[in-house]
Design a protein around this motif. Structure first.
Motif, PDB file in Angstrom:
ATOM      1  N   GLY A 200       9.093   6.385  78.819  1.00 33.85           N
ATOM      2  CA  GLY A 200      10.152   5.837  77.958  1.00 33.85           C
ATOM      3  C   GLY A 200       9.578   5.201  76.706  1.00 33.85           C
ATOM      4  N   GLY A 201       8.501   4.443  76.854  1.00 31.16           N
ATOM      5  CA  GLY A 201       7.857   3.821  75.700  1.00 31.16           C
ATOM      6  C   GLY A 201       7.307   4.850  74.721  1.00 31.16           C
ATOM      7  N   ALA A 202       6.702   5.904  75.245  1.00 35.09           N
ATOM      8  CA  ALA A 202       6.161   6.966  74.389  1.00 35.09           C
ATOM      9  C   ALA A 202       7.281   7.663  73.628  1.00 35.09           C
ATOM     10  CB  ALA A 202       5.378   7.971  75.232  1.00 35.09           C
ATOM     11  N   TYR A 203       8.399   7.892  74.293  1.00 36.60           N
ATOM     12  CA  TYR A 203       9.540   8.551  73.651  1.00 36.60           C
ATOM     13  C   TYR A 203      10.079   7.693  72.503  1.00 36.60           C
ATOM     14  CZ  TYR A 203      14.127  10.684  73.034  1.00 36.60           C
ATOM     15  OH  TYR A 203      15.229  11.273  72.492  1.00 36.60           O
ATOM     16  N   ILE A 204      10.264   6.410  72.752  1.00 32.74           N
ATOM     17  CA  ILE A 204      10.767   5.506  71.717  1.00 32.74           C
ATOM     18  C   ILE A 204       9.796   5.443  70.543  1.00 32.74           C
ATOM     19  CG2 ILE A 204      11.232   3.060  71.229  1.00 32.74           C
ATOM     20  CD1 ILE A 204      12.450   2.946  74.107  1.00 32.74           C
ATOM     21  N   LYS A 205       8.517   5.387  70.824  1.00 29.88           N
ATOM     22  CA  LYS A 205       7.508   5.341  69.764  1.00 29.88           C
ATOM     23  C   LYS A 205       7.503   6.645  68.955  1.00 29.88           C
ATOM     24  CE  LYS A 205       2.808   3.982  68.909  1.00 29.88           C
ATOM     25  NZ  LYS A 205       2.374   2.615  68.877  1.00 29.88           N
ATOM     26  N   ALA A 206       7.727   7.768  69.611  1.00 34.00           N
ATOM     27  CA  ALA A 206       7.753   9.062  68.919  1.00 34.00           C
ATOM     28  C   ALA A 206       8.929   9.161  67.953  1.00 34.00           C
ATOM     29  CB  ALA A 206       7.807  10.197  69.932  1.00 34.00           C
ATOM     30  N   LEU A 207      10.042   8.512  68.259  1.00 31.33           N
ATOM     31  CA  LEU A 207      11.213   8.557  67.388  1.00 31.33           C
ATOM     32  C   LEU A 207      11.129   7.592  66.205  1.00 31.33           C
ATOM     33  CD1 LEU A 207      14.150   8.839  69.939  1.00 31.33           C
ATOM     34  CD2 LEU A 207      13.146  10.642  68.531  1.00 31.33           C
ATOM     35  N   GLN A 208      10.203   6.662  66.239  1.00 33.94           N
ATOM     36  CA  GLN A 208      10.103   5.629  65.211  1.00 33.94           C
ATOM     37  C   GLN A 208       9.932   6.191  63.792  1.00 33.94           C
ATOM     38  OE1 GLN A 208      10.832   2.571  66.028  1.00 33.94           O
ATOM     39  NE2 GLN A 208      10.652   1.865  63.932  1.00 33.94           N
ATOM     40  N   PRO A 209       9.058   7.179  63.535  1.00 31.48           N
ATOM     41  CA  PRO A 209       8.922   7.686  62.166  1.00 31.48           C
ATOM     42  C   PRO A 209      10.228   8.256  61.607  1.00 31.48           C
ATOM     43  CG  PRO A 209       7.056   8.392  63.479  1.00 31.48           C
ATOM     44  CD  PRO A 209       8.051   7.761  64.425  1.00 31.48           C
ATOM     45  N   LYS A 210      11.003   8.958  62.440  1.00 34.83           N
ATOM     46  CA  LYS A 210      12.270   9.501  61.953  1.00 34.83           C
ATOM     47  C   LYS A 210      13.244   8.377  61.627  1.00 34.83           C
ATOM     48  CE  LYS A 210      16.051  12.630  62.820  1.00 34.83           C
ATOM     49  NZ  LYS A 210      16.753  13.498  63.714  1.00 34.83           N
ATOM     50  N   LYS A 211      13.270   7.344  62.450  1.00 30.75           N
ATOM     51  CA  LYS A 211      14.153   6.206  62.202  1.00 30.75           C
ATOM     52  C   LYS A 211      13.771   5.522  60.891  1.00 30.75           C
ATOM     53  CE  LYS A 211      15.996   2.072  64.347  1.00 30.75           C
ATOM     54  NZ  LYS A 211      15.965   1.168  65.483  1.00 30.75           N
ATOM     55  N   GLU A 212      12.467   5.322  60.674  1.00 26.70           N
ATOM     56  CA  GLU A 212      12.000   4.700  59.438  1.00 26.70           C
ATOM     57  C   GLU A 212      12.336   5.566  58.227  1.00 26.70           C
ATOM     58  OE1 GLU A 212       7.863   3.761  59.898  1.00 26.70           O
ATOM     59  OE2 GLU A 212       8.279   2.378  61.554  1.00 26.70           O
ATOM     60  N   ALA A 213      12.158   6.885  58.348  1.00 26.11           N
ATOM     61  CA  ALA A 213      12.500   7.796  57.250  1.00 26.11           C
ATOM     62  C   ALA A 213      13.986   7.719  56.943  1.00 26.11           C
ATOM     63  CB  ALA A 213      12.109   9.228  57.604  1.00 26.11           C
ATOM     64  N   GLY A 214      14.805   7.613  57.982  1.00 19.13           N
ATOM     65  CA  GLY A 214      16.250   7.489  57.793  1.00 19.13           C
ATOM     66  C   GLY A 214      16.609   6.210  57.064  1.00 19.13           C
TER      67      GLY A 214
END
Length: 158
Positions: free
Chosen positions: A20-34
């Motif tokens: 779960g932690g790895a998944y959330i961390k993987a989505l972070q760049p897209k969230k920041e780009a958004g």
């Protein structure tokens, strides 16, 4: 026996936490780009809220934000990665909606499974990119004009 069940349960919970932690961390760049794209869309496109965000990588890369402007009008802002290119702003109602494009695809192509439907831009033409699996379970990419819903091009995997 109880000891082994407790140890196994703890290991399973640790594994779930790690994944779960790895998944959330993987989505972070897209969230920041958004978030960065939304700030620029507020400045350049007059958006007040963000409802959807897409990253489109075709011939050129675009951040696409759907949101509402000052008067509550639903708008779309295409932000090119290349700063030499022009930012495009359209009213959502001036083009085909996601639902309308899905309807066209389902009626004409009868896909096995729709993977994604997102906005993009090719050669200064706003478009919808539909990714789906056909009856042979091959990936297909079809492109439809945002304004007219007219089919533009496709790519099929072999």
């Amino acid at each position: 026996m109880k000891k082994w069940l407790i140890i196994a349960s703890i290991l399973v919970l640790c594994f779930i936490g790690f994944v779960g932690g790895a998944y959330i961390k993987a989505l972070q760049p897209k969230k920041e780009a958004g978030n960065v794209a939304f700030e620029k869309a507020k400045e350049e496109g007059g958006l007040e809220t963000m409802e959807e965000f897409y990253l489109y990588n075709g011939q050129d890369s675009y951040s696409v934000i759907i949101g509402k402007g000052e008067n509550g009008t639903k708008k779309i802002v295409w932000l090119p990665e290349d700063e030499k290119k022009e930012i495009v702003v359209e009213n959502y109602k001036d083009g085909k909606s996601k639902k309308e494009i899905l309807s066209i695809v389902k009626e004409k192509l009868n896909p096995q499974k729709i993977i994604s439907v997102k906005l993009g831009m090719e050669k200064n033409v706003p478009l919808w990119e539909v990714t789906y699996l056909d009856e042979s379970e091959r990936f297909n990419y079809d492109y439809y004009d945002f304004k007219t819903g007219e089919w533009l091009k496709y790519y099929r995997s072999i």
